[in-house]
Design an enzyme around this catalytic site. Structure first.
Site, PDB file in Angstrom:
ATOM      1  N   ILE A   1       0.878  -1.027   0.122  1.00 37.32           N
ATOM      2  CA  ILE A   1       0.103  -0.065  -0.010  1.00 37.32           C
ATOM      3  C   ILE A   1       0.948   1.282  -0.079  1.00 37.32           C
ATOM      4  CG2 ILE A   1      -0.137  -0.181   2.514  1.00 37.32           C
ATOM      5  CD1 ILE A   1      -2.851   1.337   2.363  1.00 37.32           C
ATOM      6  N   SER A   2       0.703   2.348  -0.947  1.00 38.18           N
ATOM      7  CA  SER A   2       1.692   3.607  -0.971  1.00 38.18           C
ATOM      8  C   SER A   2       1.362   4.187   0.265  1.00 38.18           C
ATOM      9  CB  SER A   2       1.164   4.304  -2.217  1.00 38.18           C
ATOM     10  OG  SER A   2       1.046   3.472  -3.395  1.00 38.18           O
TER      11      SER A   2
END
Ligand code: SAH
Length: 211
Positions: A59-60
């Protein structure tokens, strides 16, 4: 751990790092990032860091999501957006109420299914999902006002520029593993203008599909 105070601390940190678009900061405050990661990692969900989401993906980092969203919206009227690399759907969720429609493509079926479920639980309804290799874009729904790549190619695949409206912008991390530049490309009648937004670290854009 997932409290209002923890989220507020994250928003404050992003503000200090130069994110000033209030719509974006409000989304970072309101999107429950802990629902996009494994329960075991929920306590770290409001740290400004990338986290594993399975299938070797991440997940960024919230700062990067906020920055990409703000840069995209700065282009003016942004209605239709193409996103390459749905992942867990966090970037999609942050952007969704700020634009009219999002078309999002993911090459890993398992991640796409999970993102679809999470966004449905959050009653986000303006997102269209596709299991495909995003380097060909989604020509049937083109042209797009904006395109976001959340995985890094060595160079932006040309079909994506073809599917961008004149006046639209494409934001992508470009370059080799772990040493990429975030670039904002703006399409004019005659050329593609390129502006560097700094160094970033994304997972690579891969070809082919995965179950
Ligand atoms: N947008 C996510 C980050 C996803 S990480 C977030 O908000 O956290 C990047 C994603 O791009 C991964 O899920 C990876 O599987 C996907 N990806 C990589 N190459 C791709 C391709 N060619 N087409 C579509 N998705 C791709």
């Amino acid at each position: 751990m997932t409290s209002a105070r923890t989220r507020e601390r994250l928003v404050q940190r992003l503000r200090e790092q130069g994110i000033s678009d209030q719509r974006v900061l409000d989304r970072i405050r309101n999107v429950p990032r802990h629902l996009f990661v494994d329960e075991a990692l929920a306590s770290r969900a409001y740290e400004d860091t990338a986290l594993p989401i399975g299938f070797g993906q991440t997940i960024s980092q919230p700062y990067v999501v906020a920055r990409m969203t703000a840069e995209l919206l700065a282009a003016g009227d942004v209605h239709k957006v193409l996103e390459i690399g749905t992942g867990c759907g966090y970037q999609t969720a942050v952007l969704s109420p700020l634009v009219t429609e999002i078309y999002t493509i993911e090459r890993i079926a398992g991640l796409l299914a999970r993102a679809r479920r999470t966004l449905r639980e959050l009653t986000i309804r303006n997102v269209h999902f596709r299991h495909d290799d995003g380097s060909v874009g989604w020509p049937a729904r083109a042209p797009y006002d904006g395109i976001l790549l959340t995985a890094a190619p060595p160079a932006v695949p040309p079909p994506l520029f073809d599917q961008l409206k004149v006046g639209g912008c494409l934001i992508a991390p470009v370059g080799p593993d772990g040493r990429q530049e975030l670039i904002r490309f703006t399409k004019t009648e005659t050329r593609i203008h390129r502006q560097s937004l700094g160094l970033v670290s994304f997972v690579p854009l891969l070809s082919g599909l995965q179950r």
